[in-house]
Design a protein around this motif. Sequence first.
Motif, mmCIF file in Angstrom:
data_model
loop_
_atom_site.group_PDB
_atom_site.id
_atom_site.type_symbol
_atom_site.label_atom_id
_atom_site.label_comp_id
_atom_site.label_asym_id
_atom_site.label_seq_id
_atom_site.Cartn_x
_atom_site.Cartn_y
_atom_site.Cartn_z
ATOM 1 N N PHE A 182 6.620 1.032 -13.316
ATOM 2 C CA PHE A 182 5.461 1.591 -12.622
ATOM 3 C C PHE A 182 5.526 1.306 -11.122
ATOM 4 O O PHE A 182 5.361 2.204 -10.293
ATOM 5 N N LEU A 183 5.781 0.057 -10.755
ATOM 6 C CA LEU A 183 5.779 -0.337 -9.347
ATOM 7 C C LEU A 183 6.989 0.208 -8.597
ATOM 8 O O LEU A 183 6.882 0.581 -7.422
ATOM 9 N N ASP A 184 8.152 0.250 -9.251
ATOM 10 C CA ASP A 184 9.335 0.830 -8.607
ATOM 11 C C ASP A 184 9.112 2.304 -8.303
ATOM 12 O O ASP A 184 9.529 2.820 -7.251
ATOM 13 N N SER A 185 8.462 2.997 -9.230
ATOM 14 C CA SER A 185 8.152 4.403 -9.007
ATOM 15 C C SER A 185 7.236 4.579 -7.803
ATOM 16 O O SER A 185 7.465 5.454 -6.958
ATOM 17 N N ALA A 186 6.215 3.724 -7.705
ATOM 18 C CA ALA A 186 5.297 3.798 -6.567
ATOM 19 C C ALA A 186 6.029 3.535 -5.254
ATOM 20 O O ALA A 186 5.809 4.229 -4.249
ATOM 21 N N ARG A 187 6.922 2.546 -5.255
ATOM 22 C CA ARG A 187 7.674 2.224 -4.040
ATOM 23 C C ARG A 187 8.609 3.360 -3.630
ATOM 24 O O ARG A 187 8.771 3.656 -2.446
ATOM 25 N N ASN A 188 9.221 4.020 -4.610
ATOM 26 C CA ASN A 188 10.132 5.118 -4.304
ATOM 27 C C ASN A 188 9.405 6.348 -3.771
ATOM 28 O O ASN A 188 9.937 7.087 -2.940
ATOM 29 N N PHE A 189 8.203 6.578 -4.266
ATOM 30 C CA PHE A 189 7.462 7.769 -3.859
ATOM 31 C C PHE A 189 6.827 7.612 -2.480
ATOM 32 O O PHE A 189 6.782 8.555 -1.702
ATOM 33 N N LEU A 190 6.283 6.430 -2.199
ATOM 34 C CA LEU A 190 5.514 6.232 -0.977
ATOM 35 C C LEU A 190 6.409 6.055 0.239
ATOM 36 O O LEU A 190 7.463 5.426 0.166
ATOM 37 N N GLY A 191 5.963 6.612 1.358
ATOM 38 C CA GLY A 191 6.628 6.405 2.632
ATOM 39 C C GLY A 191 5.652 5.829 3.649
ATOM 40 O O GLY A 191 4.439 5.743 3.388
ATOM 41 N N VAL A 192 6.182 5.457 4.782
ATOM 42 C CA VAL A 192 5.319 4.881 5.833
ATOM 43 C C VAL A 192 4.271 5.897 6.271
ATOM 44 O O VAL A 192 3.111 5.553 6.519
ATOM 45 N N TRP A 193 4.677 7.162 6.345
ATOM 46 C CA TRP A 193 3.746 8.188 6.805
ATOM 47 C C TRP A 193 2.552 8.335 5.861
ATOM 48 O O TRP A 193 1.438 8.647 6.298
ATOM 49 N N ASP A 194 2.767 8.116 4.563
ATOM 50 C CA ASP A 194 1.662 8.206 3.610
ATOM 51 C C ASP A 194 0.588 7.164 3.921
ATOM 52 O O ASP A 194 -0.608 7.470 3.892
ATOM 53 N N ILE A 195 1.025 5.943 4.218
ATOM 54 C CA ILE A 195 0.063 4.886 4.569
ATOM 55 C C ILE A 195 -0.625 5.208 5.896
ATOM 56 O O ILE A 195 -1.848 5.063 6.032
ATOM 57 N N LEU A 196 0.157 5.659 6.871
ATOM 58 C CA LEU A 196 -0.425 5.998 8.174
ATOM 59 C C LEU A 196 -1.426 7.134 8.056
ATOM 60 O O LEU A 196 -2.478 7.124 8.701
ATOM 61 N N SER A 197 -1.101 8.118 7.245
ATOM 62 C CA SER A 197 -2.018 9.254 7.082
ATOM 63 C C SER A 197 -3.338 8.795 6.471
ATOM 64 O O SER A 197 -4.406 9.292 6.850
ATOM 65 N N ALA A 198 -3.274 7.861 5.535
ATOM 66 C CA ALA A 198 -4.502 7.328 4.936
ATOM 67 C C ALA A 198 -5.345 6.615 5.978
ATOM 68 O O ALA A 198 -6.579 6.748 6.004
ATOM 69 N N MET A 199 -4.688 5.850 6.870
ATOM 70 C CA MET A 199 -5.431 5.142 7.915
ATOM 71 C C MET A 199 -6.036 6.111 8.932
ATOM 72 O O MET A 199 -7.171 5.913 9.392
ATOM 73 N N ILE A 200 -5.288 7.166 9.277
ATOM 74 C CA ILE A 200 -5.812 8.164 10.209
ATOM 75 C C ILE A 200 -7.035 8.850 9.605
ATOM 76 O O ILE A 200 -8.066 9.032 10.272
ATOM 77 N N LYS A 201 -6.917 9.241 8.339
ATOM 78 C CA LYS A 201 -8.068 9.865 7.676
ATOM 79 C C LYS A 201 -9.261 8.918 7.631
ATOM 80 O O LYS A 201 -10.402 9.326 7.877
ATOM 81 N N ALA A 202 -9.008 7.658 7.328
ATOM 82 C CA ALA A 202 -10.099 6.691 7.219
ATOM 83 C C ALA A 202 -10.827 6.524 8.555
ATOM 84 O O ALA A 202 -12.066 6.462 8.586
ATOM 85 N N VAL A 203 -10.082 6.460 9.639
ATOM 86 C CA VAL A 203 -10.705 6.330 10.960
ATOM 87 C C VAL A 203 -11.553 7.570 11.270
ATOM 88 O O VAL A 203 -12.687 7.465 11.748
ATOM 89 N N CYS A 204 -11.002 8.756 10.996
ATOM 90 C CA CYS A 204 -11.738 10.001 11.250
ATOM 91 C C CYS A 204 -12.999 10.074 10.399
ATOM 92 O O CYS A 204 -14.078 10.429 10.898
ATOM 93 N N PHE A 205 -12.886 9.717 9.127
ATOM 94 C CA PHE A 205 -14.058 9.748 8.252
ATOM 95 C C PHE A 205 -15.096 8.719 8.680
ATOM 96 O O PHE A 205 -16.302 8.972 8.616
ATOM 97 N N GLY A 206 -14.632 7.543 9.109
ATOM 98 C CA GLY A 206 -15.561 6.532 9.593
ATOM 99 C C GLY A 206 -16.345 7.016 10.798
ATOM 100 O O GLY A 206 -17.564 6.803 10.895
ATOM 101 N N LEU A 207 -15.642 7.687 11.724
ATOM 102 C CA LEU A 207 -16.307 8.257 12.898
ATOM 103 C C LEU A 207 -17.350 9.282 12.478
ATOM 104 O O LEU A 207 -18.488 9.267 12.981
ATOM 105 N N LEU A 208 -16.998 10.157 11.551
ATOM 106 C CA LEU A 208 -17.920 11.212 11.125
ATOM 107 C C LEU A 208 -19.151 10.637 10.428
ATOM 108 O O LEU A 208 -20.281 11.059 10.707
ATOM 109 N N VAL A 209 -18.948 9.689 9.526
ATOM 110 C CA VAL A 209 -20.075 9.093 8.802
ATOM 111 C C VAL A 209 -21.037 8.416 9.772
ATOM 112 O O VAL A 209 -22.268 8.599 9.692
#
Length: 265
Positions: A182-209
């Motif tokens: 399970f964890l190896d699959s998650a590590r293989n699928f995820l990239g740095v950009w996926d984490i960064l995109s989540a943080m960018i979305k979170a900041v934008c959503f925080g601003l909007l809320v």
Amino acid sequence: MSQATSKSSLGAWSLRLLAAVFLIGQVIIHLFKGKIHRRNTLEQMAAVGPDSLFIALVTAVFVGAVFTIQVAREFINFGAGNAVGGVLAVALTRELSPVLTAVVLAGRVGSAFAAEIGTMRVTEQIDALLMLKTDPVDYLVIPRVLACCIMLPILTLLSLVTGMTGGLLIAKNLYNLSDTQFLDSARNFLGVWDILSAMIKAVCFGLLVAVIGCNWGLTTTGGAKGVGQSTTTAVVTALLIIFIANFFLSWVMFQGTGGALLQGI
């Protein structure tokens, strides 16, 4: 009569939404000037982060568990059980964690912002701030915006970890998938950009809320009834804008054909 009322309500809502856009501009200008009330900001960070943590984590663990139930049974039938963890990780990181955490924040924190500031507006406390030469944007809005923009990415990361934990428990106990698989699959699928995109979305959503909650509070009229209406409308508007913004952010960030599934398998 009802059509005229609905048109009037829609017009008032549009004007308040336009005011929220201008409020974002004011916040940016004031931040560039370095006008930050640190004490208020820390108080709001405590209200936004730790007080919302339990709800966000409970939501995440059950979303991760349900998603795994729906995905694992189909993937195992197709002989792709080793991709379950990766698919869950990608779904949580890119969409579910930032969006659902923002929804929790809109319901809990956005409503509180609208109610608090709306009460201050109808009881003329904001007028008193102006008489004391204190800008309501500096004193009330910016601390809340900073709190949401700082704490929502942290809550999103914690939600991601919790959601993965919920998925792992289901995959292991119901579908006999190993932790390593399970964890190896998650590590293989995820990239740095996926984490960064989540943080960018979170900041934008925080601003909007924060901006929508504060703006609906600042534009409240009509006494106690107006406060209740502003609180409800602020939450509905925040949810609507979060989903719309999520579409455009995803469209910009993830255009083209993805290869995570093929690489993970």
